[in-house]
Design a protein around this motif. Structure first.
Motif, PDB file in Angstrom:
ATOM      1  N   ARG B  72       0.752  -1.384   0.213  1.00  0.00           N
ATOM      2  CA  ARG B  72       0.028  -0.004  -0.110  1.00  0.00           C
ATOM      3  C   ARG B  72       0.876   1.150  -0.029  1.00  0.00           C
ATOM      4  O   ARG B  72       1.998   1.391   0.731  1.00  0.00           O
ATOM      5  N   GLY B  73       0.464   2.069  -0.666  1.00  0.00           N
ATOM      6  CA  GLY B  73       1.237   3.633  -0.574  1.00  0.00           C
ATOM      7  C   GLY B  73       2.176   3.541  -1.874  1.00  0.00           C
ATOM      8  O   GLY B  73       2.595   2.678  -2.580  1.00  0.00           O
ATOM      9  N   THR B  74       3.376   4.526  -1.507  1.00  0.00           N
ATOM     10  CA  THR B  74       4.426   4.685  -2.577  1.00  0.00           C
ATOM     11  C   THR B  74       5.643   5.045  -1.679  1.00  0.00           C
ATOM     12  O   THR B  74       5.586   5.944  -1.004  1.00  0.00           O
ATOM     13  N   ALA B  75       6.636   4.517  -2.189  1.00  0.00           N
ATOM     14  CA  ALA B  75       7.846   4.947  -1.408  1.00  0.00           C
ATOM     15  C   ALA B  75       8.890   5.164  -2.424  1.00  0.00           C
ATOM     16  O   ALA B  75       8.659   4.853  -3.860  1.00  0.00           O
ATOM     17  N   LYS B  76      10.168   5.920  -1.958  1.00  0.00           N
ATOM     18  CA  LYS B  76      11.094   6.105  -2.771  1.00  0.00           C
ATOM     19  C   LYS B  76      12.555   5.609  -2.288  1.00  0.00           C
ATOM     20  O   LYS B  76      12.527   5.563  -1.143  1.00  0.00           O
ATOM     21  N   LEU B  77      13.128   5.137  -3.416  1.00  0.00           N
ATOM     22  CA  LEU B  77      14.423   4.539  -3.074  1.00  0.00           C
ATOM     23  C   LEU B  77      15.202   5.327  -3.333  1.00  0.00           C
ATOM     24  O   LEU B  77      15.451   6.198  -4.214  1.00  0.00           O
ATOM     25  N   PHE B  78      16.666   5.541  -2.693  1.00  0.00           N
ATOM     26  CA  PHE B  78      17.423   6.524  -2.982  1.00  0.00           C
ATOM     27  C   PHE B  78      18.957   6.120  -2.524  1.00  0.00           C
ATOM     28  O   PHE B  78      18.966   5.319  -1.354  1.00  0.00           O
ATOM     29  N   LYS B  79      19.920   6.562  -2.867  1.00  0.00           N
ATOM     30  CA  LYS B  79      21.289   6.692  -2.613  1.00  0.00           C
ATOM     31  C   LYS B  79      21.751   8.019  -2.253  1.00  0.00           C
ATOM     32  O   LYS B  79      21.537   8.862  -2.719  1.00  0.00           O
ATOM     33  N   LEU B  80      22.636   8.386  -1.192  1.00  0.00           N
ATOM     34  CA  LEU B  80      23.299   9.410  -0.723  1.00  0.00           C
ATOM     35  C   LEU B  80      24.522   9.415  -0.965  1.00  0.00           C
ATOM     36  O   LEU B  80      25.370   8.370  -0.672  1.00  0.00           O
ATOM     37  N   LEU B  81      25.106  10.777  -1.309  1.00  0.00           N
ATOM     38  CA  LEU B  81      26.571  10.885  -1.045  1.00  0.00           C
ATOM     39  C   LEU B  81      26.930  11.634   0.084  1.00  0.00           C
ATOM     40  O   LEU B  81      25.823  12.133   0.699  1.00  0.00           O
ATOM     41  N   VAL B  94       2.461  -0.530  -5.066  1.00  0.00           N
ATOM     42  CA  VAL B  94       1.830  -1.633  -4.652  1.00  0.00           C
ATOM     43  C   VAL B  94       2.547  -2.809  -5.267  1.00  0.00           C
ATOM     44  O   VAL B  94       2.511  -2.947  -6.615  1.00  0.00           O
ATOM     45  N   GLY B  95       2.866  -4.041  -4.502  1.00  0.00           N
ATOM     46  CA  GLY B  95       3.355  -5.102  -5.317  1.00  0.00           C
ATOM     47  C   GLY B  95       4.708  -5.267  -5.581  1.00  0.00           C
ATOM     48  O   GLY B  95       5.272  -6.212  -5.881  1.00  0.00           O
ATOM     49  N   HIS B  96       5.478  -4.104  -5.265  1.00  0.00           N
ATOM     50  CA  HIS B  96       6.844  -4.174  -5.562  1.00  0.00           C
ATOM     51  C   HIS B  96       7.545  -4.667  -4.448  1.00  0.00           C
ATOM     52  O   HIS B  96       7.036  -4.509  -3.347  1.00  0.00           O
ATOM     53  N   PHE B  97       8.657  -5.656  -5.117  1.00  0.00           N
ATOM     54  CA  PHE B  97       9.444  -6.177  -4.121  1.00  0.00           C
ATOM     55  C   PHE B  97      10.510  -5.491  -3.775  1.00  0.00           C
ATOM     56  O   PHE B  97      11.294  -5.090  -4.635  1.00  0.00           O
ATOM     57  N   LEU B  98      11.244  -5.473  -2.644  1.00  0.00           N
ATOM     58  CA  LEU B  98      12.313  -4.812  -2.020  1.00  0.00           C
ATOM     59  C   LEU B  98      13.570  -5.549  -1.365  1.00  0.00           C
ATOM     60  O   LEU B  98      13.250  -6.402  -0.840  1.00  0.00           O
ATOM     61  N   GLY B  99      14.873  -5.461  -1.594  1.00  0.00           N
ATOM     62  CA  GLY B  99      15.954  -5.806  -0.977  1.00  0.00           C
ATOM     63  C   GLY B  99      16.454  -7.157  -1.531  1.00  0.00           C
ATOM     64  O   GLY B  99      17.008  -8.171  -0.695  1.00  0.00           O
ATOM     65  N   LEU B 100      16.298  -7.154  -2.782  1.00  0.00           N
ATOM     66  CA  LEU B 100      16.971  -8.516  -3.495  1.00  0.00           C
ATOM     67  C   LEU B 100      18.533  -8.656  -3.245  1.00  0.00           C
ATOM     68  O   LEU B 100      19.006  -9.668  -3.431  1.00  0.00           O
ATOM     69  N   ALA B 101      19.192  -7.663  -2.593  1.00  0.00           N
ATOM     70  CA  ALA B 101      20.586  -7.774  -2.704  1.00  0.00           C
ATOM     71  C   ALA B 101      21.169  -8.861  -2.197  1.00  0.00           C
ATOM     72  O   ALA B 101      20.600  -9.419  -1.179  1.00  0.00           O
ATOM     73  N   VAL B 102      22.346  -9.587  -2.865  1.00  0.00           N
ATOM     74  CA  VAL B 102      22.918 -10.461  -2.506  1.00  0.00           C
ATOM     75  C   VAL B 102      23.788 -10.121  -1.119  1.00  0.00           C
ATOM     76  O   VAL B 102      24.375 -10.928  -0.422  1.00  0.00           O
ATOM     77  N   LEU B 177       1.565   4.309 -15.215  1.00  0.00           N
ATOM     78  CA  LEU B 177       1.558   3.610 -13.829  1.00  0.00           C
ATOM     79  C   LEU B 177       0.131   3.224 -13.238  1.00  0.00           C
ATOM     80  O   LEU B 177      -0.815   3.747 -13.585  1.00  0.00           O
ATOM     81  N   GLY B 178       0.140   1.940 -12.763  1.00  0.00           N
ATOM     82  CA  GLY B 178      -0.998   1.536 -12.278  1.00  0.00           C
ATOM     83  C   GLY B 178      -2.123   1.072 -13.177  1.00  0.00           C
ATOM     84  O   GLY B 178      -2.946   0.393 -12.803  1.00  0.00           O
ATOM     85  N   VAL B 179      -2.052   1.486 -14.433  1.00  0.00           N
ATOM     86  CA  VAL B 179      -3.036   1.018 -15.512  1.00  0.00           C
ATOM     87  C   VAL B 179      -2.584  -0.436 -15.889  1.00  0.00           C
ATOM     88  O   VAL B 179      -1.588  -0.488 -16.347  1.00  0.00           O
ATOM     89  N   SER B 180      -3.591  -1.248 -15.207  1.00  0.00           N
ATOM     90  CA  SER B 180      -3.082  -2.695 -15.393  1.00  0.00           C
ATOM     91  C   SER B 180      -2.983  -3.032 -16.978  1.00  0.00           C
ATOM     92  O   SER B 180      -2.078  -3.996 -17.025  1.00  0.00           O
ATOM     93  N   CYS B 181      -3.461  -2.368 -17.779  1.00  0.00           N
ATOM     94  CA  CYS B 181      -3.143  -2.606 -19.274  1.00  0.00           C
ATOM     95  C   CYS B 181      -3.397  -1.376 -20.072  1.00  0.00           C
ATOM     96  O   CYS B 181      -3.434  -0.176 -19.585  1.00  0.00           O
ATOM     97  N   ARG B 182      -3.840  -1.693 -21.338  1.00  0.00           N
ATOM     98  CA  ARG B 182      -4.310  -0.659 -22.422  1.00  0.00           C
ATOM     99  C   ARG B 182      -3.876   0.679 -22.278  1.00  0.00           C
ATOM    100  O   ARG B 182      -2.572   1.009 -21.862  1.00  0.00           O
ATOM    101  N   HIS B 183      -4.621   1.580 -22.399  1.00  0.00           N
ATOM    102  CA  HIS B 183      -4.170   3.089 -22.588  1.00  0.00           C
ATOM    103  C   HIS B 183      -3.837   3.897 -21.278  1.00  0.00           C
ATOM    104  O   HIS B 183      -4.590   3.795 -20.244  1.00  0.00           O
ATOM    105  N   PRO B 184      -2.699   4.882 -21.425  1.00  0.00           N
ATOM    106  CA  PRO B 184      -2.413   5.385 -20.232  1.00  0.00           C
ATOM    107  C   PRO B 184      -3.306   6.480 -19.914  1.00  0.00           C
ATOM    108  O   PRO B 184      -4.003   6.861 -20.861  1.00  0.00           O
ATOM    109  N   ARG B 185      -3.277   6.817 -18.770  1.00  0.00           N
ATOM    110  CA  ARG B 185      -4.190   7.881 -18.194  1.00  0.00           C
ATOM    111  C   ARG B 185      -3.666   9.568 -18.770  1.00  0.00           C
ATOM    112  O   ARG B 185      -2.619   9.532 -18.949  1.00  0.00           O
ATOM    113  N   THR B 186      -4.582  10.057 -19.028  1.00  0.00           N
ATOM    114  CA  THR B 186      -4.389  11.538 -19.281  1.00  0.00           C
ATOM    115  C   THR B 186      -4.304  12.532 -18.093  1.00  0.00           C
ATOM    116  O   THR B 186      -3.960  13.717 -17.913  1.00  0.00           O
TER     117      THR B 186
END
Lengths: 245, 245
Positions: B72-81, B94-102, B177-186
């Motif tokens: 649920r919701g939206t997150a941002k992934l980032f790296k810092l200097l 939603v549905g996104h998987f995180l932390g696959l790093a070996v 984004l989020g459009v399961s298929c077909r045409h993009p939202r305007t």
DNA sequence: CGGTCACTTGATCGTCTTCAATACCAGTGG
DNA sequence: CCACTGGTATTGAAGACGATCAAGTGACCG
């Protein structure tokens, strides 16, 4: 930046011998997920091919019918914009796997820098291999995860680092290449041209050249020849690469 | 750009009920690789958690003990200097998987934009799941491959596209984004700030603002409010995003 | 040698950044 | 109700970094 048409050379139809068992890349590749006893099966799925310097063997947009495994040499991967602007997304060496895309077409092109030898797997045969050897799929996931991490690092470089920092990062990462473990090399050669480096770092040839000259005049590196680099101050270079003032 | 310390909230120890079977993210997530009958096992491995807007739930460099799945919701992934420069490597929904790093540690940080709910899997338990459900590993490889393609596209953007083209690319991708298929939202809303967009596109806040204003004045888009966008000329925007003059 | 190609170096230019001021909006409390 | 506040967005002016344009150098090769 023209992209020469590729005319890859098929070396062996691979019915003979046992090439995979003696493959130079076996230790570094995902192929080591397949047990020694089943090398024949692996070999049967692969076709050994070669690409001469400057020829491309993957073309962005083409149907993605094959997977590739580099067994010799170095290639560059890149994407193009319609007007010719080019972004090199990576340099790949021995053991590197290419073409993981789920899509129907390749998302990038691949061009040989020096003489490249590679194995070509048809998608369907690789699929069968993966189904039979889950360990290989695990290895692929590992590899993909690591590449993802590298890609994020490169995004940081392209989005936020200065030209100096980009070159320092590039040199530092090159110094770590090929060294199976332990300490980075202080002397190495660059197989790619300034133009390739520029397109990899999101800069121009001139800026790459100028920045290298500057790093040299500051005593951080030496440039015995255009393709040779010596790191004189690994610590300072590493700090610069990390974005510390 | 400070990164507030996270204090994630554990919602349920997950011994009860059957949360995974009714999970909002199930259709979009790799979890759909696990058969309906084994939902209890999946649920037992997961801990449902929440992160309030602005709080981070993954910190670059921390031991990578967990995998995450946003529900649920939206997150941002980032790296810092070290000096605070930030590169956002992606926005995850939603549905996104995180932390696959070996690797032993996380290669990036994750911060909630709006209210984020996610499942947390301990690495060892996920490993066990993957061993038992090869299909899930296959799905993970697919996901990782797609992300790799997206990462390469982003490298092209960061390395070679102009500010105009970057904004056009960003808006075009958001419209899909989020459009399961077909045409993009305007018409759609942007959950992230101008600062986030800037750090995602390798620009400054000012350039993002100016460029959006320009696109609006040219009639390509409308900006009803700071967080709302209407695409007026999808074709032109798409062409601009692709790098065509 | 003449030619090509890659690289280097110099001068100028332009895009995006930086610095700064202002506008805007939601929330809070007088 | 309105003043005050803090965060976010917009807009303007000046500056810088890297790009572009251009010339020159050096290595390799026919």
């Amino acid at each position: 930046m023209t992209v020469p048409l590729s005319r890859p050379l098929v070396l062996e139809p691979n019915s003979a011998a046992d090439p995979c068992a003696h493959c130079d890349a076996r230790h570094a590749s995902v192929c080591n997920a397949i047990p020694d006893g089943d090398m024949a099966r692996l070999a049967a799925a692969a076709v050994v091919m070669e690409a001469a310097p400057g020829t491309s063997f993957i073309n962005e947009g083409d149907p993605a019918n094959y997977f590739f495994n580099v067994t010799r040499g170095t290639a560059k991967l890149f994407k193009l914009l319609p007007d010719g602007r080019r972004q090199i997304t990576g340099f790949v060496g021995v053991g590197h796997f290419l073409g993981l895309a789920v899509s129907e077409t390749y998302a990038f092109s691949a061009e040989a820098i020096d003489h490249v030898r590679y194995c070509r797997f048809s998608r369907t045969r690789l699929r069968a291999l993966l189904d039979d050897y889950p360990l290989m799929e695990k290895r692929l996931l590992e590899v993909a995860s690591n590449e993802l991490v590298a890609a994020q690092e490169q995004m940081l470089l392209l989005g936020r680092k200065t030209a100096r920092e980009r070159l320092a990062s590039f040199l530092a990462s090159q110094s770590r290449l090929g060294v199976s473990c332990r300490h980075p090399r202080t002397r190495f050669s660059l197989p790619m041209t300034r133009g390739d480096i520029a397109d990899y770092l999101g800069l121009t040839i001139e800026t790459v050249s100028r920045t290298l000259t500057k790093l040299r005049s500051e005593g951080l590196i030496e440039i015995p020849s255009a393709t040779e680099v010596v790191i004189r101050a690994p610590g300072a270079l590493e700090r610069l690469a990390g974005g510390a003032a």
